[in-house]
Scaffold this active site. Sequence first.
Site, PDB file in Angstrom:
ATOM      1  N   LYS A 184       0.834  -1.010  -0.136  1.00 42.36           N
ATOM      2  CA  LYS A 184      -0.111   0.025  -0.218  1.00 42.36           C
ATOM      3  C   LYS A 184       0.795   1.207  -0.177  1.00 42.36           C
ATOM      4  CE  LYS A 184      -1.918   2.902   2.606  1.00 42.36           C
ATOM      5  NZ  LYS A 184      -1.833   3.519   3.893  1.00 42.36           N
ATOM      6  N   ASP A 223      -6.419   1.114   1.274  1.00 40.31           N
ATOM      7  CA  ASP A 223      -6.467   1.145   2.945  1.00 40.31           C
ATOM      8  C   ASP A 223      -7.690   0.556   3.257  1.00 40.31           C
ATOM      9  OD1 ASP A 223      -8.257   3.177   2.646  1.00 40.31           O
ATOM     10  OD2 ASP A 223      -6.921   4.500   3.134  1.00 40.31           O
TER      11      ASP A 223
END
Length: 211
Positions: free
Chosen positions: A124, A142
Site C-alpha cells: 500500500k 487502505d
Amino acid sequence: MKQVSLQEKATAIAGILDALYPETPIPLRHEDAYTLLVAVVLSAQCTDERVNQITPLLFARADNPYDMVKLTVDDIREIIKPCGLSPAKSKAIRGLSQLLVEQHGGQVPQSFEELEALPGVGHKTASVVMSQAFGVPAFPVDTHIHRLAARWGLSDGKNVEKTERDLKAVFPENTWNKLHLQIIYFGRQYCPARGHKVENCPICSVFGVAE
Ligand code: SF4
C-alpha cells in the site's frame, strides 16, 4: 433503487466523485518522493492531520536520507512519538534511509519491487509513492477504501488484495490515481465505519448499500 450493471454503477460512482471532488490535492504534505515516503510510513494508523503536524519537525532535522541516517532511531522516535507506533516507525524510517543511501544513491526507487524491499514499506505504501510521487497508475487500498468498495458492491470485501484487483478491473487505469484520493475524501466526509446515513448519501441513496 436503480438496477444497473457493475460497470454502469462504477462509471456512475466515478462521475459522482468527479463532481464532488474535481480537485485531488495530496493530503500528506511533502517536498519530494523521499519526504512523501516518510510521511506515508508515519501515516499508518495515524491521521493525515497529525502526520502533517509532525513532519515539519522531523524534516527540519532531516529531509533527505543522508541527513536522516545521521540521526539515531531514538532521535527519530522522540520526534515522531505523537504519530503512534513510534518504535516500529522510527526503525523503519532510519532503516529505509540507510538502504536508500547504500543501494539507491539516496534516491527513492521507482519500482514496486524495490520500494517493497525497503523496511516498513508494504504494497500500500509503495502504491501511494508510485502514484503520488511518480504518477504511475496504482490503486492503494487502505481499510477505508476496502470498506467503501464492499459497501458499494464493487468488491466482495474478502481482503485488500482482492479489492485492489476488483477496483482496477472496473475503473480505467488513467483514473486510478485520482479515484483513490476521491474515495478517501468521500469516505471521510460521508462513509464512516459506523453511523452512515443512507438517505443523506450521494451514492448509496441512488444505488443501494451492499451490506
Ligand atoms: S450510504 Fe453509507 S455505505 Fe453507502 S456510501 Fe453512503 S455512507 Fe457509504
